[in-house]
Write an enzyme that holds these catalytic residues in place. Structure first.
Site, PDB file in Angstrom:
ATOM      1  N   TYR A  18       2.993   5.515 -10.845  1.00 12.71           N
ATOM      2  CA  TYR A  18       3.445   6.913 -10.835  1.00 12.71           C
ATOM      3  C   TYR A  18       4.944   6.991 -11.127  1.00 12.71           C
ATOM      4  O   TYR A  18       5.389   7.774 -11.959  1.00 12.71           O
ATOM      5  CB  TYR A  18       3.120   7.564  -9.489  1.00 12.71           C
ATOM      6  N   GLU A  40       2.247  18.868  -4.766  1.00 16.61           N
ATOM      7  CA  GLU A  40       3.335  19.030  -3.791  1.00 16.61           C
ATOM      8  C   GLU A  40       2.883  19.876  -2.602  1.00 16.61           C
ATOM      9  O   GLU A  40       3.254  19.603  -1.463  1.00 16.61           O
ATOM     10  CB  GLU A  40       4.572  19.636  -4.446  1.00 16.61           C
ATOM     11  N   TRP A  48       3.383  10.688   0.137  1.00 16.25           N
ATOM     12  CA  TRP A  48       3.076  10.845  -1.279  1.00 16.25           C
ATOM     13  C   TRP A  48       1.965   9.878  -1.687  1.00 16.25           C
ATOM     14  O   TRP A  48       1.124  10.212  -2.516  1.00 16.25           O
ATOM     15  CB  TRP A  48       4.333  10.651  -2.126  1.00 16.25           C
TER      16      TRP A  48
END
Length: 185
Positions: A18, A40, A48
């Site tokens: 990522y 988000e 995350w």
């Protein structure tokens, strides 16, 4: 050859990919913007890495993050998503995503694209801040504007993370290989 990357992205292959391929790359595709803003929203209160692990399930549940489809979701779709395997089962985040899709579409119509809207806050420029922060004046202004337009679950901290992810803010550490790659764009 091992590349130096931002410290948060080391240690897990999913984070590394990522970071190396997506995070901080200037984004101009509206559907991808909707995906990132939705991720988000789902990240609030979670790591995350958890969101990245659930990303494919969220993508399937939310019709590949197509805002025009998501905006038409009903209560039955909320229940369908709540029953999906692998998604983050938060009714308030699912409902916020549906509301956000409608607001997203309105912005895209007003500005020609959502991308034009979000990049207008910096006149199309990538911003760099040399101190670590979790929010700033830019993220506060954008968060306030998005809320005024009907978005939810997008406070200044969440928006700051979103701006980093879509490349409006280059938060790569200076010794990270991506910092110089993105700086030269």
């Amino acid at each position: 050859m091992n590349k130096l990357r931002c410290s948060w992205a080391n240690g897990d292959p999913l984070l590394e990919v990522y970071h190396d391929r997506e995070w901080g790359t200037p984004l101009f595709n509206d559907q991808k913007h909707f995906e990132y803003i939705t991720l988000e929203v789902f990240q609030c209160g979670l790591s995350w890495l958890t969101v990245l692990r659930k990303r494919d399930a969220l993508r399937r549940a939310f019709d590949d993050f197509d805002p025009s489809i998501v905006a038409s979701y009903t209560k039955e779709d909320v229940e369908r998503i709540m029953a999906c395997d692998g998604v983050i089962k938060s009714r308030v985040k699912i409902e916020a995503t549906i509301r956000n899709a409608s607001a997203f579409i309105k912005i895209a119509k007003e500005y020609g694209s959502y991308s034009s809207y979000i990049w207008s806050f910096t006149n199309g420029e990538i911003k760099r801040y040399d101190i670590f922060q979790t929010k700033n004046e830019l993220s506060e202004v954008i968060s306030k504007d998005l809320k005024k337009r009907g978005f939810s679950f997008l406070g200044p901290v969440t928006i700051y993370s979103y701006l980093e992810s879509v490349g409006i803010i280059n938060s790569h550490s200076k010794d990270c290989f991506r910092f110089s790659e993105l700086k030269n764009l």
